[in-house]
Scaffold this motif. Structure first.
Motif, mmCIF file in Angstrom:
data_model
loop_
_atom_site.group_PDB
_atom_site.id
_atom_site.type_symbol
_atom_site.label_atom_id
_atom_site.label_comp_id
_atom_site.label_asym_id
_atom_site.label_seq_id
_atom_site.Cartn_x
_atom_site.Cartn_y
_atom_site.Cartn_z
ATOM 1 N N LYS A 74 10.918 -7.859 -6.287
ATOM 2 C CA LYS A 74 10.722 -9.304 -6.106
ATOM 3 C C LYS A 74 11.762 -9.914 -5.172
ATOM 4 O O LYS A 74 11.433 -10.544 -4.175
ATOM 5 C CB LYS A 74 10.763 -10.009 -7.477
ATOM 6 N N ASP A 75 13.037 -9.725 -5.518
ATOM 7 C CA ASP A 75 14.088 -10.458 -4.819
ATOM 8 C C ASP A 75 14.565 -9.796 -3.540
ATOM 9 O O ASP A 75 15.090 -10.461 -2.665
ATOM 10 C CB ASP A 75 15.285 -10.675 -5.752
ATOM 11 N N MET A 76 14.397 -8.493 -3.426
ATOM 12 C CA MET A 76 14.872 -7.820 -2.220
ATOM 13 C C MET A 76 13.726 -7.434 -1.294
ATOM 14 O O MET A 76 13.874 -7.485 -0.080
ATOM 15 C CB MET A 76 15.719 -6.609 -2.604
ATOM 16 N N GLU A 77 12.600 -7.035 -1.860
ATOM 17 C CA GLU A 77 11.469 -6.618 -1.035
ATOM 18 C C GLU A 77 10.433 -7.721 -0.841
ATOM 19 O O GLU A 77 9.550 -7.602 -0.014
ATOM 20 C CB GLU A 77 10.800 -5.370 -1.628
ATOM 21 N N GLY A 78 10.495 -8.781 -1.633
ATOM 22 C CA GLY A 78 9.645 -9.945 -1.422
ATOM 23 C C GLY A 78 8.215 -9.836 -1.928
ATOM 24 O O GLY A 78 7.345 -10.606 -1.519
ATOM 25 N N PHE A 79 7.958 -8.915 -2.847
ATOM 26 C CA PHE A 79 6.607 -8.798 -3.395
ATOM 27 C C PHE A 79 6.328 -9.960 -4.339
ATOM 28 O O PHE A 79 7.233 -10.498 -4.985
ATOM 29 C CB PHE A 79 6.440 -7.476 -4.160
ATOM 30 N N SER A 80 5.054 -10.346 -4.447
ATOM 31 C CA SER A 80 4.646 -11.393 -5.381
ATOM 32 C C SER A 80 4.584 -10.808 -6.791
ATOM 33 O O SER A 80 4.556 -9.593 -6.976
ATOM 34 C CB SER A 80 3.271 -11.943 -4.994
ATOM 35 N N TYR A 81 4.519 -11.684 -7.796
ATOM 36 C CA TYR A 81 4.393 -11.219 -9.176
ATOM 37 C C TYR A 81 3.148 -10.349 -9.339
ATOM 38 O O TYR A 81 3.197 -9.312 -10.003
ATOM 39 C CB TYR A 81 4.316 -12.404 -10.143
ATOM 40 N N GLY A 82 2.056 -10.774 -8.734
ATOM 41 C CA GLY A 82 0.802 -10.021 -8.838
ATOM 42 C C GLY A 82 0.907 -8.634 -8.212
ATOM 43 O O GLY A 82 0.402 -7.651 -8.762
ATOM 44 N N GLU A 83 1.552 -8.565 -7.057
ATOM 45 C CA GLU A 83 1.729 -7.267 -6.394
ATOM 46 C C GLU A 83 2.602 -6.332 -7.236
ATOM 47 O O GLU A 83 2.312 -5.139 -7.355
ATOM 48 C CB GLU A 83 2.345 -7.456 -5.008
ATOM 49 N N ILE A 84 3.653 -6.893 -7.828
ATOM 50 C CA ILE A 84 4.527 -6.077 -8.670
ATOM 51 C C ILE A 84 3.765 -5.595 -9.903
ATOM 52 O O ILE A 84 3.876 -4.427 -10.293
ATOM 53 C CB ILE A 84 5.799 -6.854 -9.076
ATOM 54 N N ALA A 85 2.993 -6.478 -10.503
ATOM 55 C CA ALA A 85 2.209 -6.095 -11.683
ATOM 56 C C ALA A 85 1.242 -4.957 -11.342
ATOM 57 O O ALA A 85 1.109 -4.005 -12.122
ATOM 58 C CB ALA A 85 1.442 -7.307 -12.220
ATOM 59 N N ARG A 86 0.609 -5.026 -10.186
ATOM 60 C CA ARG A 86 -0.301 -3.940 -9.782
ATOM 61 C C ARG A 86 0.474 -2.659 -9.505
ATOM 62 O O ARG A 86 0.034 -1.572 -9.892
ATOM 63 C CB ARG A 86 -1.116 -4.360 -8.559
ATOM 64 N N LEU A 87 1.618 -2.783 -8.851
ATOM 65 C CA LEU A 87 2.437 -1.603 -8.558
ATOM 66 C C LEU A 87 2.908 -0.900 -9.822
ATOM 67 O O LEU A 87 2.856 0.324 -9.920
ATOM 68 C CB LEU A 87 3.671 -2.014 -7.752
ATOM 69 N N LEU A 88 3.378 -1.677 -10.786
ATOM 70 C CA LEU A 88 3.943 -1.109 -12.009
ATOM 71 C C LEU A 88 2.904 -0.948 -13.117
ATOM 72 O O LEU A 88 3.223 -0.467 -14.201
ATOM 73 C CB LEU A 88 5.117 -1.965 -12.499
ATOM 74 N N GLU A 89 1.691 -1.418 -12.841
ATOM 75 C CA GLU A 89 0.586 -1.328 -13.794
ATOM 76 C C GLU A 89 0.959 -1.944 -15.137
ATOM 77 O O GLU A 89 0.878 -1.312 -16.191
ATOM 78 C CB GLU A 89 0.126 0.123 -13.946
ATOM 79 N N CYS A 90 1.400 -3.204 -15.059
ATOM 80 C CA CYS A 90 1.727 -3.947 -16.267
ATOM 81 C C CYS A 90 1.302 -5.410 -16.051
ATOM 82 O O CYS A 90 1.069 -5.827 -14.921
ATOM 83 C CB CYS A 90 3.221 -3.840 -16.584
ATOM 84 N N TRP A 123 0.846 -1.201 0.000
ATOM 85 C CA TRP A 123 0.000 0.000 0.000
ATOM 86 C C TRP A 123 0.882 1.253 0.000
ATOM 87 O O TRP A 123 0.642 2.193 -0.763
ATOM 88 C CB TRP A 123 -0.928 -0.045 1.218
ATOM 89 N N LEU A 124 1.919 1.271 0.829
ATOM 90 C CA LEU A 124 2.834 2.416 0.880
ATOM 91 C C LEU A 124 3.601 2.571 -0.432
ATOM 92 O O LEU A 124 3.784 3.699 -0.920
ATOM 93 C CB LEU A 124 3.816 2.259 2.046
ATOM 94 N N PHE A 125 4.049 1.467 -1.011
ATOM 95 C CA PHE A 125 4.767 1.540 -2.283
ATOM 96 C C PHE A 125 3.851 2.100 -3.372
ATOM 97 O O PHE A 125 4.290 2.863 -4.229
ATOM 98 C CB PHE A 125 5.292 0.156 -2.692
ATOM 99 N N THR A 126 2.591 1.710 -3.353
ATOM 100 C CA THR A 126 1.632 2.219 -4.332
ATOM 101 C C THR A 126 1.447 3.723 -4.163
ATOM 102 O O THR A 126 1.434 4.470 -5.149
ATOM 103 C CB THR A 126 0.281 1.485 -4.197
ATOM 104 N N ILE A 127 1.310 4.174 -2.930
ATOM 105 C CA ILE A 127 1.191 5.612 -2.672
ATOM 106 C C ILE A 127 2.441 6.334 -3.173
ATOM 107 O O ILE A 127 2.354 7.385 -3.816
ATOM 108 C CB ILE A 127 0.949 5.894 -1.173
ATOM 109 N N MET A 128 3.616 5.761 -2.896
ATOM 110 C CA MET A 128 4.855 6.390 -3.334
ATOM 111 C C MET A 128 4.922 6.467 -4.846
ATOM 112 O O MET A 128 5.301 7.500 -5.407
ATOM 113 C CB MET A 128 6.076 5.643 -2.798
#
Length: 196
Positions: free
Chosen positions: A137-153, A61-66
């Motif tokens: 993914k490798d340092m912060e531990g986000f899932s593929y789905g979370e990264i896709a939502r964060l980066l909107e791809c 949630w914080l990463f998304t806000i950022m």
């Protein structure tokens, strides 16, 4: 009421301040800009804390806000950083690289420290979209789905970028092992040569 909100916010959000700063540094590339971005992110997060679903991933949630704050502050630059597609000719095998990739020999702390610095330098040489997915993914531990939502791809794009980034890092680290550590071993050409 405000006191309770403040306490809940501190418990949920403050443990992630270092991770948020790291993401800010990744986005801006400058420590002073990253600090400003962290401050703005936490101000917005506190203001909209009533919208946060307690028990969900607060760090995401914080990463998304950022990310949205960054986009709003520098739309043109951020769109290039977060949405451009990098086309490389080769796809590499997926190699896991994260904090556990740093050597574990207890008698070699100095070597491990140098190696960690070289990994940071190698990450800095990666194209921005690749560096983002590796860090998330490798340092912060986000899932593929979370990264896709964060980066909107799409998730497939995340997986492809991660695979390519890991291959570039694998080649660098392989060169690192052959050449030894030190700044002389870190050259951008090491990341762009054909596979060994």
């Amino acid at each position: 009421m405000d006191e309770e909100k403040g306490r809940l916010f501190e418990e949920a959000a403050l443990p992630y301040i270092d991770a948020v700063y790291g993401f800010g540094l990744l986005l801006t590339g400058r420590p002073d800009e990253a600090e400003d971005l962290v401050q703005e992110t936490f101000l917005r997060a506190f203001r909209f804390f009533h919208q946060y679903e307690h028990g969900t991933n607060c760090k995401a949630w914080l990463f998304t806000i950022m990310k949205h704050t960054f986009l709003n502050q520098s739309t043109q630059r951020a769109r290039l950083v977060l949405s451009r597609d990098v086309d490389l000719n080769e796809e590499g095998e997926s190699q896991s690289l994260g904090r556990d990739a740093i050597g574990r020999n207890p008698g070699s702390c100095l070597r491990d420290e140098v190696f960690a610095k070289d990994i940071e330098k190698a990450l800095a040489l990666l194209p921005e979209p690749f560096r983002l997915v590796v860090v998330l993914k490798d340092m912060e531990g986000f899932s593929y789905g979370e990264i896709a939502r964060l980066l909107e791809c799409p998730i497939g794009t995340v997986m492809s970028r991660l695979s390519r980034a890991r291959e570039l890092l694998r080649r660098f680290l392989q060169d690192y092992g052959v050449q030894g550590s030190g700044s002389h071993a870190l050259r951008p050409k090491n990341l762009t040569r054909s596979p060994l």
